[in-house]
Design an enzyme around this catalytic site. Structure first.
Site, PDB file in Angstrom:
ATOM      1  N   GLY A 144       0.826  -1.196   0.000  1.00 38.53           N
ATOM      2  CA  GLY A 144       0.000   0.000   0.000  1.00 38.53           C
ATOM      3  C   GLY A 144       0.865   1.253   0.000  1.00 38.53           C
ATOM      4  O   GLY A 144       2.066   1.208   0.280  1.00 38.53           O
ATOM      5  N   CYS A 145       0.237   2.381  -0.322  1.00 41.52           N
ATOM      6  CA  CYS A 145       0.986   3.640  -0.418  1.00 41.52           C
ATOM      7  C   CYS A 145       1.454   4.130   0.951  1.00 41.52           C
ATOM      8  O   CYS A 145       2.635   4.469   1.128  1.00 41.52           O
ATOM      9  CB  CYS A 145       0.150   4.695  -1.120  1.00 41.52           C
ATOM     10  SG  CYS A 145      -1.548   4.857  -0.507  1.00 41.52           S
ATOM     11  N   TYR A 146       0.571   4.159   1.934  1.00 41.55           N
ATOM     12  CA  TYR A 146       0.983   4.587   3.272  1.00 41.55           C
ATOM     13  C   TYR A 146       2.064   3.666   3.854  1.00 41.55           C
ATOM     14  O   TYR A 146       3.058   4.144   4.411  1.00 41.55           O
ATOM     15  CB  TYR A 146      -0.223   4.643   4.216  1.00 41.55           C
ATOM     16  CG  TYR A 146      -1.136   5.830   4.027  1.00 41.55           C
ATOM     17  CD1 TYR A 146      -0.676   7.135   4.189  1.00 41.55           C
ATOM     18  CD2 TYR A 146      -2.487   5.645   3.709  1.00 41.55           C
ATOM     19  CE1 TYR A 146      -1.524   8.217   4.031  1.00 41.55           C
ATOM     20  CE2 TYR A 146      -3.342   6.727   3.552  1.00 41.55           C
ATOM     21  CZ  TYR A 146      -2.864   8.009   3.718  1.00 41.55           C
ATOM     22  OH  TYR A 146      -3.708   9.092   3.569  1.00 41.55           O
ATOM     23  N   ALA A 149       5.591   4.501   2.227  1.00 37.60           N
ATOM     24  CA  ALA A 149       6.215   5.709   2.766  1.00 37.60           C
ATOM     25  C   ALA A 149       6.726   5.486   4.178  1.00 37.60           C
ATOM     26  O   ALA A 149       7.797   5.985   4.559  1.00 37.60           O
ATOM     27  CB  ALA A 149       5.223   6.869   2.730  1.00 37.60           C
TER      28      ALA A 149
END
Length: 341
Positions: A144-146, A149
């Site tokens: 996932g994106c979160y 990061a």
């Protein structure tokens, strides 16, 4: 090479089309959309006019070398075994194979996992952390994106045992494209414009994914305080992380750890002191930007990470995974820098 994209009309799917169209190894591209099958791709996305992208197909998938699945959770897992049995490499941009535990998946996604046995075969596709495990594999769970990061900022520091983990706070912000192309009240222009809001508080589905991978790095179970926010911009993601450093550990120790881990990484950039990540640094690119400091008053490290949620947070990372599993140069098709301003 024959490559396909299921869910080609979503934002992540369209970003995949953009990247795959310019990839040197891709000879044929199969694009599918259950909602608008039969339409020309340029009818859905007019900026592709004149590019001869072709007609969107239904989900009757032909024989392919690699299949990207940019589908809602539950759909890929129900079909993945059939694709794998036909010798396709499957890269899932959804959540179906990110969590090791079917029970945790069912708890957070409110859905019985369609193929629990396949969970053991899936590799978590964060190349900078799992490169050797990804190479040559057939089923990749694109992160996932979160989590992307967050994990790139924290995992090296946890592996080197430089941080306390009793209180770990992740304050993250995303552009609206992270919510997908579907229509919902919270994503309307009048709801988002000139507004800034937290959402999914203490309940966001990326939480168990973050905790799973951070626990693996720390060597013991841990929990996090994760709060995502919606920012009135189209794309981009910025995570600000607060965590206490261990006694005797200094800012330079944290920085050296990052440098040791990422010095050969083409997409991860540790910024010079005094320069803090901005979402514009990564916009439209697969690059990651990191910075940190230690607050001497509180003893906390403040860590900031910036990515493009549709690129390193989705499609760019998926192509990076394809390059790895096929044995191609890792930067192929995704080496460009950000659009600025």
């Amino acid at each position: 090479m024959r490559v396909g994209v299921l869910g080609a009309t979503g934002y992540a799917g369209q970003e995949l089309v953009r990247l795959l169209r310019r990839h040197e190894k891709i000879e044929e591209l199969f694009l599918s959309s259950s909602s608008v099958a039969g339409q020309e791709y340029a009818e859905v996305y007019p900026h592709w006019s004149g590019q001869d992208i072709g007609i969107l197909q239904d989900e009757n998938v032909p024989d392919l070398d690699v299949l990207f699945c940019a589908l809602p959770h539950g759909l890929t897992a129900s079909r993945a075994r059939g694709f794998l049995e036909r010798d396709m490499k499957v890269i899932d941009l959804g959540a179906d194979f990110r969590l090791n535990s079917a029970q945790i998946y069912e708890e957070w996604y409110k859905l019985k996992h369609p193929d629990v046995e396949l969970l053991a075969e899936a590799v978590y596709g964060l190349p900078e952390l799992n490169r050797e495990q990804i190479k040559g594999k057939s089923l990749i769970a694109n992160p996932g994106c979160y989590p992307t990061a967050t994990l790139l900022a924290l995992v090296p520091l946890l592996k080197d045992r430089l941080l306390y983990t009793e209180t770990l706070i992740i304050d993250a912000k995303s552009g609206v494209s992270g919510a997908g192309r579907g229509v919902s009240l919270g994503n309307h222009y009048s709801e988002v414009n000139e507004n800034f809001k937290a959402y999914g508080i203490a309940s966001h589905r990326h939480t168990p994914e973050i905790e799973q991978e951070l626990s693996r790095a720390a060597g013991r179970p841990l929990t996090v305080n994760f709060t995502p926010h919606l920012v009135p911009m189209t794309r981009g993601m910025l995570a600000t992380i607060y965590v206490r450093v261990k006694e005797g550990i200094h800012e330079e120790d944290l920085r050296k750890c990052w440098l040791k881990h990422y010095e050969e990484e083409p997409f991860v950039h540790i910024l010079p002191r005094g320069t803090w990540p901005q979402t514009k640094f990564a916009s439209g690119s697969n690059h990651v930007f990191l910075q940190l400091t230690v607050d001497q008053r509180t003893g906390n490290a403040i860590i900031v990470s910036a990515i493009d949620n549709l690129m390193k947070g989705a499609a760019g990372q998926a192509v990076q995974n394809m390059n790895l599993i096929m044995g191609w140069p890792e930067e192929q098709g995704i080496s460009g820098t950000a659009l600025w301003p």
